[in-house]
Design an enzyme around this catalytic site. Structure first.
Site, PDB file in Angstrom:
ATOM      1  N   VAL A  63      54.590  17.735  53.699  1.00 59.76           N
ATOM      2  CA  VAL A  63      54.925  16.423  53.131  1.00 59.76           C
ATOM      3  C   VAL A  63      55.075  15.360  54.240  1.00 59.76           C
ATOM      4  O   VAL A  63      54.519  14.267  54.114  1.00 59.76           O
ATOM      5  CB  VAL A  63      56.180  16.511  52.233  1.00 59.76           C
ATOM      6  N   ASN A  91      47.062  28.123  56.820  1.00 64.64           N
ATOM      7  CA  ASN A  91      47.220  29.376  56.073  1.00 64.64           C
ATOM      8  C   ASN A  91      45.934  29.911  55.460  1.00 64.64           C
ATOM      9  O   ASN A  91      45.792  31.116  55.303  1.00 64.64           O
ATOM     10  CB  ASN A  91      48.318  29.221  55.005  1.00 64.64           C
ATOM     11  N   GLU A 114      61.324  23.662  52.096  1.00 66.52           N
ATOM     12  CA  GLU A 114      60.206  24.608  52.133  1.00 66.52           C
ATOM     13  C   GLU A 114      60.304  25.442  53.409  1.00 66.52           C
ATOM     14  O   GLU A 114      60.377  24.901  54.503  1.00 66.52           O
ATOM     15  CB  GLU A 114      58.877  23.842  52.114  1.00 66.52           C
ATOM     16  N   LYS A 131      54.829  14.506  42.202  1.00 66.75           N
ATOM     17  CA  LYS A 131      55.943  14.061  43.050  1.00 66.75           C
ATOM     18  C   LYS A 131      55.532  14.146  44.534  1.00 66.75           C
ATOM     19  O   LYS A 131      54.376  13.863  44.873  1.00 66.75           O
ATOM     20  CB  LYS A 131      57.203  14.857  42.701  1.00 66.75           C
ATOM     21  N   ILE A 154      45.794  32.428  69.406  1.00 70.27           N
ATOM     22  CA  ILE A 154      46.622  33.626  69.584  1.00 70.27           C
ATOM     23  C   ILE A 154      46.522  34.496  68.332  1.00 70.27           C
ATOM     24  O   ILE A 154      46.670  33.987  67.209  1.00 70.27           O
ATOM     25  CB  ILE A 154      48.115  33.221  69.783  1.00 70.27           C
ATOM     26  N   THR A 198      53.629  15.126  57.170  1.00 69.45           N
ATOM     27  CA  THR A 198      52.288  14.749  57.646  1.00 69.45           C
ATOM     28  C   THR A 198      51.570  13.968  56.553  1.00 69.45           C
ATOM     29  O   THR A 198      50.892  12.965  56.828  1.00 69.45           O
ATOM     30  CB  THR A 198      51.476  16.007  58.030  1.00 69.45           C
ATOM     31  N   GLU A 203      47.211  17.483  49.422  1.00 73.31           N
ATOM     32  CA  GLU A 203      47.700  18.781  48.951  1.00 73.31           C
ATOM     33  C   GLU A 203      48.835  19.187  49.870  1.00 73.31           C
ATOM     34  O   GLU A 203      48.604  19.630  50.997  1.00 73.31           O
ATOM     35  CB  GLU A 203      46.575  19.824  49.012  1.00 73.31           C
ATOM     36  N   GLU A 244      42.383  19.428  43.622  1.00 76.26           N
ATOM     37  CA  GLU A 244      41.241  20.155  44.162  1.00 76.26           C
ATOM     38  C   GLU A 244      40.719  21.073  43.064  1.00 76.26           C
ATOM     39  O   GLU A 244      41.385  21.324  42.058  1.00 76.26           O
ATOM     40  CB  GLU A 244      41.646  20.953  45.398  1.00 76.26           C
ATOM     41  N   ALA A 255      45.434  22.814  56.798  1.00 74.80           N
ATOM     42  CA  ALA A 255      46.606  23.571  57.260  1.00 74.80           C
ATOM     43  C   ALA A 255      46.118  24.926  57.783  1.00 74.80           C
ATOM     44  O   ALA A 255      44.926  25.235  57.713  1.00 74.80           O
ATOM     45  CB  ALA A 255      47.582  23.761  56.099  1.00 74.80           C
ATOM     46  N   CYS A 312      51.496  27.407  49.927  1.00 73.34           N
ATOM     47  CA  CYS A 312      52.167  26.176  49.507  1.00 73.34           C
ATOM     48  C   CYS A 312      52.727  26.249  48.092  1.00 73.34           C
ATOM     49  O   CYS A 312      53.752  25.666  47.795  1.00 73.34           O
ATOM     50  CB  CYS A 312      51.183  25.026  49.595  1.00 73.34           C
ATOM     51  N   GLY A 321      53.292  20.281  50.464  1.00 73.01           N
ATOM     52  CA  GLY A 321      54.171  21.442  50.336  1.00 73.01           C
ATOM     53  C   GLY A 321      54.874  21.542  48.995  1.00 73.01           C
ATOM     54  O   GLY A 321      54.667  20.733  48.088  1.00 73.01           O
TER      55      GLY A 321
HETATM   56  P1  NDP Z   1      50.973  20.124  58.985  1.00 73.82           P
HETATM   57  O1  NDP Z   1      51.344  19.071  58.037  1.00 73.82           O
HETATM   58  O2  NDP Z   1      51.780  20.313  60.208  1.00 73.82           O
HETATM   59  O3  NDP Z   1      49.471  19.917  59.472  1.00 73.82           O
HETATM   60  C1  NDP Z   1      48.396  19.801  58.550  1.00 73.82           C
HETATM   61  C2  NDP Z   1      47.178  19.278  59.290  1.00 73.82           C
HETATM   62  O4  NDP Z   1      47.353  17.896  59.583  1.00 73.82           O
HETATM   63  C3  NDP Z   1      46.917  19.960  60.625  1.00 73.82           C
HETATM   64  O5  NDP Z   1      45.523  20.082  60.814  1.00 73.82           O
HETATM   65  C4  NDP Z   1      47.537  18.988  61.607  1.00 73.82           C
HETATM   66  O6  NDP Z   1      47.013  19.124  62.902  1.00 73.82           O
HETATM   67  C5  NDP Z   1      47.151  17.662  60.974  1.00 73.82           C
HETATM   68  N1  NDP Z   1      47.967  16.526  61.378  1.00 73.82           N
HETATM   69  C6  NDP Z   1      49.235  16.517  61.842  1.00 73.82           C
HETATM   70  N2  NDP Z   1      49.657  15.242  62.075  1.00 73.82           N
HETATM   71  C7  NDP Z   1      48.629  14.426  61.736  1.00 73.82           C
HETATM   72  C8  NDP Z   1      48.431  13.007  61.734  1.00 73.82           C
HETATM   73  N3  NDP Z   1      49.390  12.164  62.115  1.00 73.82           N
HETATM   74  N4  NDP Z   1      47.241  12.513  61.324  1.00 73.82           N
HETATM   75  C9  NDP Z   1      46.262  13.344  60.900  1.00 73.82           C
HETATM   76  N5  NDP Z   1      46.379  14.697  60.883  1.00 73.82           N
HETATM   77  C10 NDP Z   1      47.547  15.236  61.290  1.00 73.82           C
HETATM   78  O7  NDP Z   1      50.930  21.457  58.109  1.00 73.82           O
HETATM   79  P2  NDP Z   1      50.762  22.957  58.589  1.00 73.82           P
HETATM   80  O8  NDP Z   1      49.457  23.159  59.260  1.00 73.82           O
HETATM   81  O9  NDP Z   1      52.021  23.329  59.282  1.00 73.82           O
HETATM   82  O10 NDP Z   1      50.676  23.710  57.168  1.00 73.82           O
HETATM   83  C11 NDP Z   1      51.786  24.038  56.420  1.00 73.82           C
HETATM   84  C12 NDP Z   1      52.037  23.008  55.334  1.00 73.82           C
HETATM   85  O11 NDP Z   1      50.880  22.839  54.537  1.00 73.82           O
HETATM   86  C13 NDP Z   1      53.119  23.431  54.385  1.00 73.82           C
HETATM   87  O12 NDP Z   1      54.000  22.372  54.106  1.00 73.82           O
HETATM   88  C14 NDP Z   1      52.368  23.805  53.126  1.00 73.82           C
HETATM   89  O13 NDP Z   1      53.105  23.719  51.966  1.00 73.82           O
HETATM   90  C15 NDP Z   1      51.209  22.886  53.161  1.00 73.82           C
HETATM   91  N6  NDP Z   1      50.113  23.442  52.392  1.00 73.82           N
HETATM   92  C16 NDP Z   1      49.780  22.845  51.203  1.00 73.82           C
HETATM   93  C17 NDP Z   1      48.803  23.386  50.413  1.00 73.82           C
HETATM   94  C18 NDP Z   1      48.411  22.736  49.127  1.00 73.82           C
HETATM   95  O14 NDP Z   1      47.289  22.937  48.696  1.00 73.82           O
HETATM   96  N7  NDP Z   1      49.248  21.949  48.486  1.00 73.82           N
HETATM   97  C19 NDP Z   1      48.091  24.602  50.800  1.00 73.82           C
HETATM   98  C20 NDP Z   1      48.488  25.104  52.083  1.00 73.82           C
HETATM   99  C21 NDP Z   1      49.478  24.542  52.837  1.00 73.82           C
HETATM  100  P3  NDP Z   1      47.695  20.169  63.930  1.00 73.82           P
HETATM  101  O15 NDP Z   1      48.474  21.163  63.133  1.00 73.82           O
HETATM  102  O16 NDP Z   1      46.537  20.756  64.600  1.00 73.82           O
HETATM  103  O17 NDP Z   1      48.568  19.343  64.788  1.00 73.82           O
END
Ligand code: NDP
Length: 485
Positions: A231, A154, A382, A452, A29, A233, A251, A459, A152, A285, A253
């Site tokens: 966190v 973003n 977050e 933490k 979308i 996930t 990496e 990375e 993720a 993040c 949240g």
């Molecule tokens: P999610 O944790 O929801 O998902 C991250 C990825 O993990 C997605 O591809 C998701 O698939 C996949 N996933 C979900 N459950 C599982 C599982 N049980 N086993 C394996 N893979 C799984 O994060 P978002 O996509 O919502 O992204 C936002 C989050 O990412 C925020 O908390 C943000 O802070 C963090 N982030 C951290 C960064 C960093 O570098 N520290 C940079 C960018 C974001 P699907 O979504 O397709 O179900």
């Protein structure tokens, strides 16, 4: 006619696009309009199997390829990405909704930087010689093997490259699963790597929800998992990886603090707060979402912040004048709006924004709350949207303690003209990626990652090499081998 964002197929495996429409359809979308622009299909177990098999075979070839040649492939891929920056940026905008003004300078360009940087390092990854009198030890820096990257939503291009480039430079292969929300960009990264000369199967992309990620993480052929995500996930994926004793990079949240002292250049500090809260509509993040402002300058800071925030240009992300786009999905918009309501209900003072923007698409107004206290939900969780919390403080010791009072530890920033204080305070903040008189710079040369609950590993930079390789040590005895009997 198909939409320009429609990929050739859902997956990229063994050097080619692969389709299997028996998987669950995933609509893509466009967040600016709510229009469905493409469909991909979640990987079936057969697709996952193809990806893992081809990655395992390609890794064996790649690990034997001369490091200079490995580096050349990555650098060629970087050049191709830069040549196609405009098209890749348009695709990134379709995938995420982020304004083209941002994607033109922050996504394929950042991905290309990673490919170029790690391509340049590939040939310098050597072991060492450790003399022990007559005997000696030498070490060999070896690849881990088959790596899984999970992204993720973003920064879909950047995340694929930040994981893929160091993994490949070290001689590993990768199966990458993008977020189901933004499945398109990683396919282009895979396509470009093949064009640049990577062996078929070296970098594969499979689509799917968390379930597919789970299958990849638990497969015994996988040696390393690098996740960018939340966190909760991260905890699940880390535990699953530990079961198979796999290497991990997490990496995750954050709820990072930005400290603005009374002597700070206020315009610069506001720029930092805007970059660290409203870039990518707050879906970053490392954002400094807890902005602690010294009480002596608080009202001045808030007044100018409100003035400057009012000039944000919301609108069609493809219009290069627009600098503030929608939330990635309707669901994310509703989560953010829920937090805004909680902020109001818990007594924070709304300075600007505070609701959905009146336009098509999933736009939330850039929102600032003042008089936020440490215990409010908006100061603890977050939000991952354009919601800035401004908190007051009196003294340095107090603000350091409050800044650290969180489970997260991704980033932290300090604004002050007193450099002694800047270094003293940064030294006490519990965060992995820090800034002085700036916020959210993430050059590939600098390590990036959290402490933490915000993560494990780093990375970018030479640090990433440590997380995609392992050291073998070899003891060489020149004389006889003695034994007790
Ligand atoms: P999610 O944790 O929801 O998902 C991250 C990825 O993990 C997605 O591809 C998701 O698939 C996949 N996933 C979900 N459950 C599982 C599982 N049980 N086993 C394996 N893979 C799984 O994060 P978002 O996509 O919502 O992204 C936002 C989050 O990412 C925020 O908390 C943000 O802070 C963090 N982030 C951290 C960064 C960093 O570098 N520290 C940079 C960018 C974001 P699907 O979504 O397709 O179900």
């Amino acid at each position: 006619m198909t939409h320009p964002a429609q990929p050739k197929a859902s997956h990229f495996i063994n050097g080619a696009y692969v389709e299997d429409t028996s998987g669950t359809p995933i609509p893509v979308i466009y967040a600016a309009t709510g229009e469905e622009i493409a469909t991909v299909y979640a990987a079936t177990p057969a697709i996952v199997e193809q990806a893992l098999t081809s990655a395992q075979a390609a890794q064996k070839i790649w690990a034997k390829t001369a490091p200079t040649e490995r580096g050349r492939v990555l650098r060629r891929a970087a050049d191709i990405m830069r040549e196609r920056n405009h098209d890749l940026s348009v695709l990134e905008t379709y995938d995420t909704g982020k304004p083209l003004q941002e994607t033109l300078v922050a996504d394929a360009t950042s991905g290309a930087d990673a490919l170029e940087y790690f391509g340049g390092l590939a040939a310098s990854l050597t072991g060492e010689h450790i003399p022990l009198g007559e005997d000696w030890v030498y070490t060999i820096r070896e690849p881990l093997g088959l790596c899984v990257g999970i992204g993720a939503w973003n920064y879909p291009t950047q995340i694929a490259c930040w994981k893929g480039a160091p993994a490949l430079a070290c001689g590993n292969s990768m199966v990458f699963k993008p977020s189901e929300t933004t499945p398109l960009c990683a396919l282009k990264v895979a396509e470009i790597l093949i064009e640049a000369g990577a062996p078929a199967g070296l970098f594969n992309v499979v689509q799917g929800m968390g379930e597919v990620g789970g299958q990849l993480v638990t497969d015994p052929r996988v040696d390393k998992v690098s996740l960018t995500g939340s966190v909760p996930t991260g905890k699940k994926v880390y535990a699953a990886a530990a079961e198979g004793m796999k290497h991990v990079t997490m990496e995750l949240g954050g709820k990072s603090p930005m400290l603005v002292f009374e002597d700070a250049d206020i315009e610069n500090a506001i720029s930092g707060a805007i970059n660290g809260n409203f870039y990518s509509s707050g879906q970053v993040c490392s954002n400094g979402t807890r902005v602690f402002v010294h009480k002596d300058i608080k009202e001045k800071f808030l007044a100018r912040l409100a003035e400057r925030t009012a000039t944000a240009k919301l609108g069609d992300p493809m219009d290069e004048e627009v600098n503030f786009g929608p939330m990635v999905t309707e669901n994310q918009m509703n989560i953010v709006l829920g937090y805004i309501e909680k902020g109001k209900a818990e007594g924070a003072r709304l300075i600007c924004g505070g609701g959905r923007a009146e336009m098509d698409g999933y736009y939330v107004q850039p929102t600032v709350f003042a008089d936020v206290t440490d215990d409010m939900t908006i100061a603890r969780e977050e939000i991952f949207g354009p919601v800035m919390c401004v908190l007051d403080f009196d003294s340095e010791d107090e603000v350091v303690a409050r800044a650290n009072d969180t489970e997260f530890g991704l980033s932290a920033g300090v604004f002050t003209k007193d450099f002694t204080r800047a270094h003293r305070v940064i030294g006490q903040l519990e965060a992995g990626s820090c800034f002085i008189n700036s916020y959210n710079d993430a050059p590939v040369e600098a390590p990036f990652g959290g402490v933490k609950a915000s993560g494990v590993g780093r990375e970018n930079s030479k640090e990433a090499i440590k997380h995609f390789s392992q050291v073998k040590s070899v003891y060489v005895r020149m004389g006889d081998c003695e034994a007790a009997f």
